[in-house]
Design a protein around this motif. Structure first.
Motif, mmCIF file in Angstrom:
data_model
loop_
_atom_site.group_PDB
_atom_site.id
_atom_site.type_symbol
_atom_site.label_atom_id
_atom_site.label_comp_id
_atom_site.label_asym_id
_atom_site.label_seq_id
_atom_site.Cartn_x
_atom_site.Cartn_y
_atom_site.Cartn_z
ATOM 1 N N LEU A 259 29.989 -19.330 5.611
ATOM 2 C CA LEU A 259 28.666 -18.781 5.864
ATOM 3 C C LEU A 259 28.671 -18.336 7.319
ATOM 4 C CD1 LEU A 259 26.480 -21.536 4.158
ATOM 5 C CD2 LEU A 259 26.858 -19.224 3.312
ATOM 6 N N VAL A 260 28.490 -17.043 7.553
ATOM 7 C CA VAL A 260 28.567 -16.502 8.904
ATOM 8 C C VAL A 260 27.249 -15.839 9.265
ATOM 9 C CG1 VAL A 260 29.797 -14.961 10.458
ATOM 10 C CG2 VAL A 260 31.050 -16.164 8.655
ATOM 11 N N GLU A 261 26.518 -16.472 10.184
ATOM 12 C CA GLU A 261 25.228 -15.951 10.616
ATOM 13 C C GLU A 261 25.390 -14.932 11.747
ATOM 14 O OE1 GLU A 261 24.617 -20.447 9.735
ATOM 15 O OE2 GLU A 261 26.114 -19.151 10.691
ATOM 16 N N SER A 262 24.457 -14.013 11.822
ATOM 17 C CA SER A 262 24.423 -13.030 12.901
ATOM 18 C C SER A 262 22.995 -12.570 13.102
ATOM 19 C CB SER A 262 25.335 -11.845 12.592
ATOM 20 O OG SER A 262 24.917 -11.187 11.412
ATOM 21 N N GLY A 263 22.763 -11.850 14.195
ATOM 22 C CA GLY A 263 21.447 -11.275 14.430
ATOM 23 C C GLY A 263 20.582 -12.002 15.431
ATOM 24 N N GLY A 264 21.054 -13.133 15.914
ATOM 25 C CA GLY A 264 20.280 -13.856 16.912
ATOM 26 C C GLY A 264 20.286 -13.135 18.246
ATOM 27 N N GLY A 265 19.495 -13.643 19.173
ATOM 28 C CA GLY A 265 19.435 -13.045 20.503
ATOM 29 C C GLY A 265 18.243 -13.555 21.263
ATOM 30 N N MET A 266 17.952 -12.883 22.352
ATOM 31 C CA MET A 266 16.811 -13.238 23.174
ATOM 32 C C MET A 266 15.711 -12.202 22.971
ATOM 33 S SD MET A 266 16.614 -13.966 27.269
ATOM 34 C CE MET A 266 17.627 -15.422 27.133
ATOM 35 N N VAL A 267 14.494 -12.680 22.804
ATOM 36 C CA VAL A 267 13.378 -11.793 22.532
ATOM 37 C C VAL A 267 12.137 -12.347 23.211
ATOM 38 C CG1 VAL A 267 12.804 -12.968 20.369
ATOM 39 C CG2 VAL A 267 12.170 -10.568 20.672
ATOM 40 N N GLN A 268 11.215 -11.480 23.560
ATOM 41 C CA GLN A 268 9.960 -11.913 24.168
ATOM 42 C C GLN A 268 9.005 -12.437 23.102
ATOM 43 O OE1 GLN A 268 8.507 -8.516 26.378
ATOM 44 N NE2 GLN A 268 9.693 -9.095 28.187
ATOM 45 N N PRO A 269 8.060 -13.269 23.493
ATOM 46 C CA PRO A 269 7.045 -13.714 22.530
ATOM 47 C C PRO A 269 6.356 -12.525 21.869
ATOM 48 C CG PRO A 269 6.881 -14.963 24.547
ATOM 49 C CD PRO A 269 7.869 -13.876 24.815
ATOM 50 N N GLY A 270 6.164 -12.641 20.573
ATOM 51 C CA GLY A 270 5.583 -11.548 19.807
ATOM 52 C C GLY A 270 6.603 -10.588 19.237
ATOM 53 N N GLY A 271 7.850 -10.738 19.655
ATOM 54 C CA GLY A 271 8.899 -9.847 19.177
ATOM 55 C C GLY A 271 9.434 -10.239 17.811
ATOM 56 N N SER A 272 10.430 -9.485 17.366
ATOM 57 C CA SER A 272 11.011 -9.688 16.033
ATOM 58 C C SER A 272 12.531 -9.720 16.101
ATOM 59 C CB SER A 272 10.588 -8.549 15.098
ATOM 60 O OG SER A 272 9.190 -8.512 14.921
ATOM 61 N N LEU A 273 13.102 -10.428 15.166
ATOM 62 C CA LEU A 273 14.547 -10.443 14.949
ATOM 63 C C LEU A 273 14.803 -10.548 13.454
ATOM 64 C CD1 LEU A 273 15.888 -12.935 17.664
ATOM 65 C CD2 LEU A 273 16.325 -10.472 17.578
ATOM 66 N N ARG A 274 15.951 -10.041 13.034
ATOM 67 C CA ARG A 274 16.376 -10.194 11.653
ATOM 68 C C ARG A 274 17.734 -10.872 11.637
ATOM 69 N NH1 ARG A 274 18.478 -5.940 7.095
ATOM 70 N NH2 ARG A 274 17.475 -6.873 5.271
ATOM 71 N N LEU A 275 17.771 -12.051 11.063
ATOM 72 C CA LEU A 275 19.027 -12.770 10.925
ATOM 73 C C LEU A 275 19.689 -12.425 9.601
ATOM 74 C CD1 LEU A 275 17.976 -16.333 12.146
ATOM 75 C CD2 LEU A 275 18.642 -14.332 13.491
ATOM 76 N N SER A 276 21.007 -12.409 9.612
ATOM 77 C CA SER A 276 21.788 -12.202 8.398
ATOM 78 C C SER A 276 22.791 -13.333 8.253
ATOM 79 C CB SER A 276 22.544 -10.872 8.453
ATOM 80 O OG SER A 276 21.663 -9.790 8.535
ATOM 81 N N CYS A 277 23.169 -13.605 7.022
ATOM 82 C CA CYS A 277 24.175 -14.632 6.738
ATOM 83 C C CYS A 277 25.091 -14.094 5.654
ATOM 84 C CB CYS A 277 23.503 -15.921 6.293
ATOM 85 S SG CYS A 277 24.647 -17.179 5.684
ATOM 86 N N ALA A 278 26.329 -13.829 6.010
ATOM 87 C CA ALA A 278 27.317 -13.330 5.057
ATOM 88 C C ALA A 278 28.046 -14.507 4.421
ATOM 89 C CB ALA A 278 28.299 -12.415 5.771
ATOM 90 N N ALA A 279 28.030 -14.544 3.097
ATOM 91 C CA ALA A 279 28.620 -15.657 2.360
ATOM 92 C C ALA A 279 29.919 -15.228 1.690
ATOM 93 C CB ALA A 279 27.644 -16.176 1.314
ATOM 94 N N SER A 280 30.847 -16.160 1.586
ATOM 95 C CA SER A 280 32.090 -15.907 0.868
ATOM 96 C C SER A 280 32.679 -17.231 0.403
ATOM 97 C CB SER A 280 33.091 -15.158 1.754
ATOM 98 O OG SER A 280 33.413 -15.927 2.897
ATOM 99 N N GLY A 281 33.540 -17.143 -0.602
ATOM 100 C CA GLY A 281 34.252 -18.331 -1.072
ATOM 101 C C GLY A 281 33.527 -19.153 -2.117
ATOM 102 N N PHE A 282 32.361 -18.694 -2.560
ATOM 103 C CA PHE A 282 31.646 -19.387 -3.634
ATOM 104 C C PHE A 282 30.763 -18.376 -4.353
ATOM 105 C CE2 PHE A 282 27.310 -19.792 -1.826
ATOM 106 C CZ PHE A 282 27.554 -19.471 -0.497
ATOM 107 N N ASN A 283 30.198 -18.779 -5.473
ATOM 108 C CA ASN A 283 29.362 -17.888 -6.278
ATOM 109 C C ASN A 283 27.968 -17.818 -5.667
ATOM 110 O OD1 ASN A 283 28.140 -16.358 -8.202
ATOM 111 N ND2 ASN A 283 28.600 -17.717 -9.921
ATOM 112 N N PHE A 284 27.808 -16.951 -4.686
ATOM 113 C CA PHE A 284 26.558 -16.858 -3.928
ATOM 114 C C PHE A 284 25.344 -16.684 -4.840
ATOM 115 C CE2 PHE A 284 23.983 -16.022 -0.284
ATOM 116 C CZ PHE A 284 23.131 -14.968 -0.613
ATOM 117 N N GLY A 285 25.463 -15.840 -5.851
ATOM 118 C CA GLY A 285 24.328 -15.527 -6.712
ATOM 119 C C GLY A 285 23.882 -16.681 -7.599
ATOM 120 N N ALA A 286 24.626 -17.771 -7.599
ATOM 121 C CA ALA A 286 24.289 -18.923 -8.422
ATOM 122 C C ALA A 286 23.810 -20.116 -7.602
ATOM 123 C CB ALA A 286 25.504 -19.341 -9.241
#
Length: 120
Positions: free
Chosen positions: A4-31
């Motif tokens: 499970l590999v997360e990405s998308g973090g960072g530094m942001v000001q209050p009121g701001g937005s971020l979108r995190l992603s998590c790429a999965a491999s090695g197992f049946n993610f959809g289950a």
């Protein structure tokens, strides 16, 4: 190998937005139910949000309800967390985790985390 590999973090000001992603491999993610868990410095882990295998049912901690949105793309084997109106108290290391939708999965089922810092 399960990854499970997360990405998308960072530094942001209050009121701001971020979108995190998590790429999965090695197992049946959809289950597998998935969650986001966060841990702030000096504090224990906190369950943030969870989603069922189809993406049709989503769950949120009261502290993020109305501001965060979890989703998944089973064809891409990717989990997302859209975070809007971020607050200082959202600062933490964010992990995606497999195997639960409304509780904190075992630590062995988490990714390596991505840092989110809310600062002015």
């Amino acid at each position: 190998e399960v990854q499970l590999v997360e990405s998308g973090g960072g530094m942001v000001q209050p009121g701001g937005s971020l979108r995190l992603s998590c790429a999965a491999s090695g197992f049946n993610f959809g289950a597998v139910d998935m969650s986001w868990v966060r841990q702030a410095p000096g504090k224990g882990p906190e369950w943030v949000s969870g989603i069922d295998i189809s993406g049709g049912a989503t769950y949120y901690a009261e502290s993020v309800k109305g501001r965060f949105s979890i989703s998944r793309d089973n064809t891409k084997k990717t989990l997302y967390l859209q975070m809007n109106n971020l607050k200082f108290e959202d600062t933490a290391l964010y992990y995606c985790a497999r195997g639960a939708r409304r509780s904190i999965p075992q630590r062995a089922y988490w990714g390596q985390g991505t840092q989110v810092t809310v600062s002015s």
